[in-house]
Design a protein around this motif. Structure first.
Motif, PDB file in Angstrom:
ATOM      1  N   ASP A  94       0.832  -1.184   0.000  1.00 39.52           N
ATOM      2  CA  ASP A  94       0.000   0.000   0.000  1.00 39.52           C
ATOM      3  C   ASP A  94       0.882   1.254   0.000  1.00 39.52           C
ATOM      4  OD1 ASP A  94      -2.889   1.134   0.853  1.00 39.52           O
ATOM      5  OD2 ASP A  94      -1.324   2.190   1.955  1.00 39.52           O
ATOM      6  N   PHE A  95       0.384   2.347  -0.594  1.00 36.12           N
ATOM      7  CA  PHE A  95       1.191   3.561  -0.718  1.00 36.12           C
ATOM      8  C   PHE A  95       1.533   4.184   0.632  1.00 36.12           C
ATOM      9  CE2 PHE A  95      -0.359   3.677  -5.183  1.00 36.12           C
ATOM     10  CZ  PHE A  95       0.886   3.779  -5.799  1.00 36.12           C
ATOM     11  N   LEU A  96       0.675   4.046   1.638  1.00 35.61           N
ATOM     12  CA  LEU A  96       1.015   4.585   2.954  1.00 35.61           C
ATOM     13  C   LEU A  96       2.183   3.818   3.565  1.00 35.61           C
ATOM     14  CD1 LEU A  96      -2.397   5.407   4.688  1.00 35.61           C
ATOM     15  CD2 LEU A  96      -0.780   6.972   3.593  1.00 35.61           C
ATOM     16  N   LEU A  97       2.218   2.504   3.353  1.00 38.82           N
ATOM     17  CA  LEU A  97       3.337   1.719   3.864  1.00 38.82           C
ATOM     18  C   LEU A  97       4.612   2.047   3.101  1.00 38.82           C
ATOM     19  CD1 LEU A  97       1.567  -1.701   4.436  1.00 38.82           C
ATOM     20  CD2 LEU A  97       2.363  -0.099   6.187  1.00 38.82           C
ATOM     21  N   ARG A  98       4.487   2.275   1.796  1.00 39.53           N
ATOM     22  CA  ARG A  98       5.667   2.686   1.028  1.00 39.53           C
ATOM     23  C   ARG A  98       6.178   4.041   1.515  1.00 39.53           C
ATOM     24  NH1 ARG A  98       3.775   1.494  -5.187  1.00 39.53           N
ATOM     25  NH2 ARG A  98       3.184  -0.695  -4.905  1.00 39.53           N
ATOM     26  N   ALA A  99       5.244   4.951   1.813  1.00 39.69           N
ATOM     27  CA  ALA A  99       5.645   6.261   2.325  1.00 39.69           C
ATOM     28  C   ALA A  99       6.402   6.120   3.645  1.00 39.69           C
ATOM     29  CB  ALA A  99       4.422   7.153   2.515  1.00 39.69           C
ATOM     30  N   ALA A 100       5.952   5.199   4.487  1.00 36.97           N
ATOM     31  CA  ALA A 100       6.646   4.941   5.754  1.00 36.97           C
ATOM     32  C   ALA A 100       8.072   4.466   5.502  1.00 36.97           C
ATOM     33  CB  ALA A 100       5.874   3.899   6.565  1.00 36.97           C
ATOM     34  N   LEU A 101       8.227   3.533   4.582  1.00 36.21           N
ATOM     35  CA  LEU A 101       9.543   2.993   4.264  1.00 36.21           C
ATOM     36  C   LEU A 101      10.446   4.058   3.656  1.00 36.21           C
ATOM     37  CD1 LEU A 101       8.547  -0.471   2.744  1.00 36.21           C
ATOM     38  CD2 LEU A 101       9.421  -0.015   5.052  1.00 36.21           C
ATOM     39  N   ILE A 102       9.875   4.882   2.776  1.00 38.07           N
ATOM     40  CA  ILE A 102      10.658   5.917   2.096  1.00 38.07           C
ATOM     41  C   ILE A 102      11.171   6.951   3.092  1.00 38.07           C
ATOM     42  CG2 ILE A 102      10.419   7.897   0.529  1.00 38.07           C
ATOM     43  CD1 ILE A 102       8.561   5.994  -1.155  1.00 38.07           C
ATOM     44  N   HIS A 103      10.311   7.372   4.013  1.00 38.04           N
ATOM     45  CA  HIS A 103      10.760   8.349   5.011  1.00 38.04           C
ATOM     46  C   HIS A 103      11.872   7.765   5.877  1.00 38.04           C
ATOM     47  CE1 HIS A 103      10.721  11.654   7.827  1.00 38.04           C
ATOM     48  NE2 HIS A 103      10.636  10.767   8.816  1.00 38.04           N
ATOM     49  N   TYR A 104      11.655   6.541   6.356  1.00 37.12           N
ATOM     50  CA  TYR A 104      12.707   5.896   7.155  1.00 37.12           C
ATOM     51  C   TYR A 104      14.010   5.812   6.367  1.00 37.12           C
ATOM     52  CZ  TYR A 104      15.769   2.127   8.391  1.00 37.12           C
ATOM     53  OH  TYR A 104      16.918   1.410   8.628  1.00 37.12           O
ATOM     54  N   GLN A 105      13.930   5.375   5.114  1.00 39.89           N
ATOM     55  CA  GLN A 105      15.132   5.156   4.313  1.00 39.89           C
ATOM     56  C   GLN A 105      15.886   6.459   4.080  1.00 39.89           C
ATOM     57  OE1 GLN A 105      16.037   2.185   3.775  1.00 39.89           O
ATOM     58  NE2 GLN A 105      17.135   1.886   1.850  1.00 39.89           N
ATOM     59  N   PHE A 106      15.154   7.522   3.765  1.00 41.02           N
ATOM     60  CA  PHE A 106      15.805   8.814   3.536  1.00 41.02           C
ATOM     61  C   PHE A 106      16.515   9.299   4.793  1.00 41.02           C
ATOM     62  CE2 PHE A 106      16.032  13.410   3.474  1.00 41.02           C
ATOM     63  CZ  PHE A 106      16.559  13.671   2.209  1.00 41.02           C
TER      64      PHE A 106
END
Length: 388
Positions: A200-212
């Motif tokens: 889901d895009f919200l979970l991807r957003a979570a991963l992207i913020h953490y990764q950055f």
């Protein structure tokens, strides 16, 4: 020791030896575990976000409020990184009279956010747009190490003031690993419908913020860019049509947990606990925004009725009131120029709104009582200021 979040790389030797983190590319392998609790949080976050999106798309006069919320988000995001400024500072119509570095940093983030959101109309969410946004954020920043718009060329660290690499609480990837990690992240940011993971895009957003935040690609300003990246990603993927989701208030209120949960991913590869925290942030931030919009709408309706009862004075008072909902702190001269009215006409309208209890003169140290006076729509500001 390796976990699914990444590995540590040793550099130098002897007393100078340190270990930097090398994050694994997204998505996690093995994939996120979506247990019942995670699914329930995901559904709740989407439901709250959908309600916020619905309100923002149909509410008259939402554009000025979006602009004000952008300023509030810039303020809160900056406060997380230690910037000392208030919402009044961010909305001051005459900042040149008491320019402060912290206020300039908030103003830069507002401009950077606007630039990035507009940039999505012509560019995908990519490293180029991220760097260009950073260049605006760090314009006129103190010290050459800020390197506006450039990924860092040296090792950085996270820790208390004056701490060296040996005492850092976290050491991001070295420049070589950072460049590779940002290239991998850029691929994950792309809207590729053929990608293997169906998160889901919200979970991807979570991963992207953490990764950055884990990559920490800039010498300074990573936290502010990382939070902005959440909104940009959701807008780029049409989850949001307006930048109405702002999670920085929740992250500020839960700052220690926020940092601890990202640390837990790096230490143990536990993405799930971070994802649950992030979904909670989305749910609560959406609910807070909806509550604020409801309060502001009720205030609007109440004061429109008051202005309608002002007789002939209601025309200019109404023009000034409309302006106040986009600029809740005003200076008479600048407002007159913006509205195309005379100074006296705006001053008279302001007097009417003061008498009606809508507007109030602000206290400004070092300013003449007659010149450079500012006036505030205080009830409106009090709703916006919640959490700041």
């Amino acid at each position: 020791m390796k976990n699914r979040a990444g590995v540590y790389r040793s550099s130098l030797s002897g007393e100078a030896r340190y270990q930097s983190f090398v994050p694994s590319p997204l998505p996690p392998s093995p994939p996120l575990i979506l247990d019942e609790n995670m699914v329930n949080l995901l559904v709740a976050a989407h439901r709250s976000l959908a309600s916020l999106e619905s309100i923002s798309s149909r509410l008259p006069g939402m554009k000025p409020l979006v602009s004000l919320y952008l300023r509030k988000e810039a303020l809160m995001s900056s406060q997380i990184e230690g910037v000392q400024a208030t919402l009044e500072d961010a909305l001051d119509p005459m900042p040149e009279l008491h320019a402060k570095r912290d206020v300039t940093e908030v103003a830069n983030l507002i401009r950077a956010s606007e630039y990035a959101i507009n940039g999505l109309k012509t560019l995908p969410l990519c490293n180029r747009l991220i760097r260009e946004t950073h260049a605006i954020l760090m314009k006129n920043a103190c010290g050459q190490e800020s390197a506006p718009g450039e990924f860092r060329r040296s090792q950085n660290r996270i820790g208390g003031p004056g701490s060296d690499l040996s005492k850092a609480s976290y050491i991001p990837p070295c420049p070589e690993d950072m460049e590779r990690a940002m290239s991998d992240l850029e691929k994950y940011l792309s809207r590729d419908e053929s990608r293997e993971d169906s998160l889901d895009f919200l979970l991807r957003a979570a991963l992207i913020h953490y990764q950055f935040e884990t990559i920490h690609p800039f010498p300074d300003g990573n936290g502010r860019i990382g939070i902005l990246l959440i909104t940009l990603y959701l807008m780029d993927n049409k989850v949001l049509t307006e930048p109405v989701l702002y999670v920085s208030g929740f992250l500020k209120q839960n700052r220690i947990e926020y940092y601890d949960r990202m640390t837990e991913v790096r230490k143990k590869g536990n993405y799930e606990q971070w994802a649950r925290f992030f979904l909670t942030a989305v749910r609560e931030s959406s609910r807070d925004a909806i509550s604020a919009i409801d309060d502001l709408s009720a205030l609007h309706e109440k004061n429109v009725r008051v202005i309608d009862g002002l007789g002939r004075a209601r025309i200019n008072a109404g023009l000034l009131f409309d302006y106040l909902e986009a600029h809740p702190i005003i200076d008479i001269g600048k407002t007159a120029a913006a509205l195309g009215l005379s100074y006296n006409a705006v001053a008279s309208a302001a007097k009417r709104l003061i008498e009606a209890g809508i507007l109030a003169q602000t206290e400004n140290e070092g300013r003449s009582r007659k010149r450079n006076r500012t006036f505030a729509y205080e009830e409106y500001l009090n709703i916006l200021k919640k959490g700041t």
